[in-house]
Design a protein around this motif. Structure first.
Motif, PDB file in Angstrom:
ATOM      1  N   MET A   1      43.704  15.572  -3.908  1.00 27.10           N
ATOM      2  CA  MET A   1      43.592  14.322  -3.141  1.00 27.10           C
ATOM      3  C   MET A   1      43.518  14.600  -1.644  1.00 27.10           C
ATOM      4  O   MET A   1      44.180  15.489  -1.126  1.00 27.10           O
ATOM      5  N   ASP A   2      42.686  13.790  -0.994  1.00 28.69           N
ATOM      6  CA  ASP A   2      42.505  13.962   0.449  1.00 28.69           C
ATOM      7  C   ASP A   2      43.798  13.790   1.219  1.00 28.69           C
ATOM      8  O   ASP A   2      44.118  14.568   2.106  1.00 28.69           O
ATOM      9  N   LEU A   3      44.520  12.728   0.830  1.00 26.09           N
ATOM     10  CA  LEU A   3      45.732  12.386   1.555  1.00 26.09           C
ATOM     11  C   LEU A   3      46.693  13.564   1.593  1.00 26.09           C
ATOM     12  O   LEU A   3      47.239  13.919   2.637  1.00 26.09           O
ATOM     13  N   ILE A   4      46.837  14.199   0.401  1.00 26.05           N
ATOM     14  CA  ILE A   4      47.816  15.279   0.315  1.00 26.05           C
ATOM     15  C   ILE A   4      47.349  16.501   1.100  1.00 26.05           C
ATOM     16  O   ILE A   4      48.112  17.118   1.837  1.00 26.05           O
ATOM     17  N   SER A   5      46.040  16.803   0.981  1.00 31.09           N
ATOM     18  CA  SER A   5      45.563  17.972   1.717  1.00 31.09           C
ATOM     19  C   SER A   5      45.628  17.708   3.218  1.00 31.09           C
ATOM     20  O   SER A   5      45.948  18.600   4.006  1.00 31.09           O
ATOM     21  N   ASN A   6      45.353  16.455   3.616  1.00 32.09           N
ATOM     22  CA  ASN A   6      45.470  16.117   5.034  1.00 32.09           C
ATOM     23  C   ASN A   6      46.903  16.260   5.518  1.00 32.09           C
ATOM     24  O   ASN A   6      47.162  16.788   6.596  1.00 32.09           O
ATOM     25  N   LEU A   7      47.837  15.752   4.705  1.00 28.59           N
ATOM     26  CA  LEU A   7      49.237  15.845   5.104  1.00 28.59           C
ATOM     27  C   LEU A   7      49.686  17.302   5.162  1.00 28.59           C
ATOM     28  O   LEU A   7      50.433  17.695   6.058  1.00 28.59           O
ATOM     29  N   ALA A   8      49.189  18.084   4.192  1.00 22.46           N
ATOM     30  CA  ALA A   8      49.557  19.501   4.191  1.00 22.46           C
ATOM     31  C   ALA A   8      49.066  20.171   5.469  1.00 22.46           C
ATOM     32  O   ALA A   8      49.778  20.948   6.104  1.00 22.46           O
ATOM     33  N   PHE A   9      47.833  19.810   5.871  1.00 27.91           N
ATOM     34  CA  PHE A   9      47.289  20.330   7.120  1.00 27.91           C
ATOM     35  C   PHE A   9      48.179  19.889   8.290  1.00 27.91           C
ATOM     36  O   PHE A   9      48.512  20.690   9.177  1.00 27.91           O
ATOM     37  N   GLY A  10      48.592  18.634   8.256  1.00 26.17           N
ATOM     38  CA  GLY A  10      49.464  18.114   9.301  1.00 26.17           C
ATOM     39  C   GLY A  10      50.760  18.896   9.391  1.00 26.17           C
ATOM     40  O   GLY A  10      51.196  19.270  10.482  1.00 26.17           O
ATOM     41  N   PHE A  11      51.353  19.169   8.225  1.00 26.74           N
ATOM     42  CA  PHE A  11      52.619  19.906   8.247  1.00 26.74           C
ATOM     43  C   PHE A  11      52.417  21.308   8.792  1.00 26.74           C
ATOM     44  O   PHE A  11      53.271  21.842   9.488  1.00 26.74           O
ATOM     45  N   SER A  12      51.250  21.898   8.482  1.00 29.10           N
ATOM     46  CA  SER A  12      51.018  23.251   9.001  1.00 29.10           C
ATOM     47  C   SER A  12      50.971  23.235  10.525  1.00 29.10           C
ATOM     48  O   SER A  12      51.326  24.201  11.186  1.00 29.10           O
ATOM     49  N   VAL A  13      50.522  22.108  11.094  1.00 30.87           N
ATOM     50  CA  VAL A  13      50.528  21.994  12.554  1.00 30.87           C
ATOM     51  C   VAL A  13      51.942  21.733  13.054  1.00 30.87           C
ATOM     52  O   VAL A  13      52.392  22.312  14.048  1.00 30.87           O
ATOM     53  N   ALA A  14      52.653  20.847  12.344  1.00 30.15           N
ATOM     54  CA  ALA A  14      53.930  20.369  12.855  1.00 30.15           C
ATOM     55  C   ALA A  14      55.049  21.392  12.740  1.00 30.15           C
ATOM     56  O   ALA A  14      56.027  21.315  13.481  1.00 30.15           O
ATOM     57  N   VAL A  15      54.926  22.358  11.808  1.00 29.29           N
ATOM     58  CA  VAL A  15      56.053  23.281  11.629  1.00 29.29           C
ATOM     59  C   VAL A  15      55.935  24.543  12.473  1.00 29.29           C
ATOM     60  O   VAL A  15      56.732  25.450  12.331  1.00 29.29           O
ATOM     61  N   THR A  16      54.973  24.604  13.373  1.00 28.34           N
ATOM     62  CA  THR A  16      54.979  25.740  14.287  1.00 28.34           C
ATOM     63  C   THR A  16      56.238  25.654  15.140  1.00 28.34           C
ATOM     64  O   THR A  16      56.692  24.552  15.459  1.00 28.34           O
ATOM     65  N   PRO A  17      56.830  26.813  15.483  1.00 30.74           N
ATOM     66  CA  PRO A  17      58.127  26.781  16.188  1.00 30.74           C
ATOM     67  C   PRO A  17      58.090  25.893  17.423  1.00 30.74           C
ATOM     68  O   PRO A  17      59.016  25.111  17.670  1.00 30.74           O
ATOM     69  N   MET A  18      57.002  25.966  18.186  1.00 33.49           N
ATOM     70  CA  MET A  18      56.879  25.174  19.402  1.00 33.49           C
ATOM     71  C   MET A  18      56.968  23.679  19.091  1.00 33.49           C
ATOM     72  O   MET A  18      57.719  22.934  19.727  1.00 33.49           O
ATOM     73  N   ASN A  19      56.215  23.238  18.076  1.00 35.85           N
ATOM     74  CA  ASN A  19      56.190  21.813  17.769  1.00 35.85           C
ATOM     75  C   ASN A  19      57.502  21.342  17.163  1.00 35.85           C
ATOM     76  O   ASN A  19      57.943  20.226  17.412  1.00 35.85           O
TER      77      ASN A  19
END
Lengths: 218, 502
Positions: free
Chosen positions: B1-19
């Motif tokens: 599903m798009d939603l889940i892959s999009n959210l997964a992409f979002g989490f990959s951005v959000a969990v960087t130490p800086m963010n």
């Protein structure tokens, strides 16, 4: 406010202005709109069906004026709560301080030469700051301290940060700001202001990498 | 599903130490200002805007968003423990929350507020993600006429939902629109209303208006009130609510979330209205409404869930349509513009990491907030003992340095002071400054779209009504205005009748 008691000779209950908050608020909007209309009168308006630079400002100003009159009318026709304490004195106290800067702004080049041997921008900043502080203390007799000293402190910071640097300007501004409340305790605020100044001098130029100058340049 | 892959992409951005770090800072600052009465998220975000200048755009927005929803968590703490709303959206929480604290149930009240907020935050995060794509698709169909009408609708919503007189709110919007005209004309570059002052040639800065009207005006008024705060020393024993508490409040959390999400999306809404609506609704449908005001746990759960849900869903119109639905989102527009991002449908396609990263960070932030608020509640309470006379000089100097550093322009700081006493005057005369800010932000966009739409239609103003989407939007706006005016007319009439009857 004297107009507010215009009907004072008549039996006192009914004033001409029944809801002063609406009346004075509306009036201020009408004045602002009139000022904007005057200021935008030289701008070209519609060219065929294309808007000119002056179209939108005038459109907004006329609508604001109409609504301002509307709110004033509400103030005359319906009853409302009385004005709060310091509505006029607080606002005009702050305004007076900003207005006192206008002559200094226009005559800056002349004022700068008053003290020989000192860089002119430092002279202007020092004289401007003194005028604002003296005026603020004089006005405490008629206006609340909050608007006076908050405005004064900001102005002092603004005019002195370039010539005098962050450390001196923020310390002076903080000490002036501390006067905004009657419960000012001198020793405590001197120390606290020093702590805050030190914190700001580390946070902004070093922590956040902003290009701020710390000390006066001679 | 798009939603889940999009959210997964979002989490990959959000969990960087800086963010993660910036999200934590945002949540901490948000809780802090939420707990302290007298400083709201609006003033704080306005103050911190210049600071975000040096950060990457994603991190900056993550931090600022954290402040907004963090404040919703923090506000409840003060409401419950000392009966003063730490934040305006927590006003209704005082009613039942403080009663619970008096009955020795401060712990469960705090816990249910945090848990409710967390559940609401989770659902709202999914909602933002799910609605993002379809609304963006819709937004791409919009032409200048539609954009103009949509903004009119947004402003009308802001006017209708503002407290107090409709006339005054409209007047504030117009004042904001007029202030936004100062500076150079977008098409011809001619300078307008700037009196040949170089300081005004670029227009009035958004931060300047926001900081002055909200930050400075608020300090000036706070200084007039009695500064002493009494902290009711109620021991917080046992944080965990009982099973019965959960059973009582789970429905309220669900309804609060739904209502809050809806009111957050609507332009002009926001967390304050959401909290009020949720409380009123809960009281209305309750089997025993007399419980409310005497320590009903639903009375804490519903508004706290609602204000948190609303604070998050209000990002939807901003991120998809580029239209800020309330004043805090207007500040977010300012933050995005500082970083050179134009809010609107193209954000999702051109900067997916910003869009999805921000959404994912909201959930992470909510998780952090539960931890920040529950075990650490004692720390926040001790902060309330800092007297205001020490607090306000700090706020003032941060503001002054912050606004000066944006352009290194001393004139900007003087303008903040000016808007400070203007805001003071307006509030004293019962004018709400929030619609002004919204008008100020939307002003240039509105003028641009109005001019373009008129040019395309060759000067025919009926284009706004004949284009279907635009016509519908304006129709809704007209209906709203009529509804808002009706009860006022009725009430005014009643007053007249009463007077005549006497």
């Amino acid at each position: 406010m004297s107009e507010g008691q215009g009907g004072a000779r008549a039996p006192a209950q009914r004033h001409v202005i029944r809801s002063p908050k609406d009346f004075w608020g509306g009036l201020s909007l009408v004045l602002v709109a009139a000022f904007a209309l005057w200021a935008s009168s030289d701008l070209p308006g519609m060219r065929g069906f294309a808007f000119g630079p002056g179209t939108a400002p005038r459109l907004f100003a006329y609508s604001l004026m109409a609504l301002g009159f509307g709110v004033m009318l509400v103030g005359l026709l319906t009853d409302g709560p009385p004005l709060e304490k310091f509505t006029f004195s607080g606002t005009f106290g702050g305004a007076a301080l900003v207005i006192s800067l206008i002559p200094i702004y226009y005559f800056a080049s002349r004022i700068g030469k008053w003290v020989p041997g000192v860089p002119p921008d430092i002279v202007v900043a020092a004289i401007g700051a003194s005028v604002v502080v003296v005026l603020a203390f004089l006005l405490t007799n008629v206006a609340p301290r909050g608007p006076l000293f908050i405005t004064a402190a900001t102005i002092i910071f603004a005019i002195s940060v370039r010539p005098l640097g962050l450390v001196i300007s923020s310390y002076v501004a903080l000490v002036i700001a501390a006067n905004a409340t009657k419960e000012v305790r001198w020793l405590e605020s001197m120390i606290w202001c020093a702590v805050l100044t030190a914190f700001c001098s580390l946070l902004f130029p070093y922590g956040l990498n902003l290009p701020l100058q710390l000390w006066p340049r001679f | 599903m798009d939603l889940i892959s999009n959210l997964a992409f979002g989490f990959s951005v959000a969990v960087t130490p800086m963010n993660i770090f910036l999200c934590l800072i945002g949540a901490l600052v948000g809780t802090l200002i939420g707990v302290l009465p007298g400083i709201g998220p609006l003033a704080t975000i306005a103050m911190l805007l210049p600071i975000t200048f040096g950060l990457p755009p994603v991190g900056a927005l993550i931090m600022l968003a954290g402040i907004y929803y963090g404040a919703q968590y923090g506000g409840s703490t003060t409401s419950i423990l000392i009966n003063i709303p730490g934040e305006s959206s927590a006003v209704v929480t005082t009613l039942d929350g403080h009663q619970m604290a008096k009955q020795g149930r401060a712990g469960p009240a705090l816990a249910i507020a945090a848990i409710g907020s967390f559940i609401a935050g989770t659902i709202a995060t999914v909602l933002v993600a799910a609605l993002g794509v379809p609304l963006t698709a819709l937004a791409l169909k919009f032409g200048p006429a539609e954009y103009f009408s949509l903004m009119v609708l947004g402003l009308v919503f802001a006017v209708v939902l503002a407290k107090g007189s409709v006339f005054k709110a409209v007047a504030m919007v117009l004042l904001g629109l007029m202030l936004s005209c100062v500076g150079s004309d977008i098409e011809t570059g001619q300078s307008r209303l700037s009196f040949d002052l170089p300081e005004l040639a670029d227009g009035i800065g958004f931060v300047t208006v926001a900081m002055g009207m909200f930050g400075f005006a608020e300090i000036m008024r706070n200084l007039e009130q009695d500064a002493s705060r009494d902290i009711v020393e109620s021991k917080i024993t046992g944080l965990m609510p009982t099973m019965k508490d959960f059973k009582d409040s789970i429905g309220a959390i669900g309804r609060g979330t739904a209502l809050g999400s809806l009111l957050g999306i609507l332009p002009g809404g926001g967390s304050v209205i959401a909290a009020f609506a949720a409380y009123t609704f809960e009281k209305k449908i309750s089997k025993n409404p007399e419980k409310f005001g005497r320590g009903a746990i639903e009375g804490v759960a519903a508004p706290e869930s609602a204000n948190n849900a609303a604070s998050q869903t209000s990002f939807i119109p901003l991120l998809t349509l580029g239209i800020p639905p309330n004043a805090v989102m207007a500040l977010m527009v300012g933050a995005m513009t500082i970083h050179g991002i134009v809010p609107g449908p193209q954000v999702m396609t051109k900067q997916p990491e910003l869009f999805w990263g921000l959404i994912a960070s909201m959930w992470i932030g909510n998780l952090m907030l539960v931890v920040i608020n529950l075990p650490l509640v004692g720390v926040w309470v001790s902060l309330l003992r800092v007297p205001y006379r020490l607090l306000f000089p700090a706020i003032l100097i941060f503001c002054a340095i912050g606004v000066y550093s944006i352009n290194n322009a001393p004139a900007d700081a003087i303008m903040v002071a000016t808007f400070g006493f203007i805001g003071y005057w307006l509030v004293k005369c019962d004018f709400e400054p929030a619609p002004l800010l919204l008008g100020f932000v939307l002003g240039p966009l509105m003028e641009e779209n109005l001019r373009r739409a008129m040019l395309i239609a060759r000067g025919d103003p009926t284009t706004f009504l004949t284009r279907p989407i635009s016509g519908v939007l304006l129709g809704i706006a007209a209906i709203l205005i009529i509804i808002a005016l009706l009860p006022m007319i009725r009430k005014k009439r009643d007053e007249v009748f009463v007077e005549e009857g006497v």
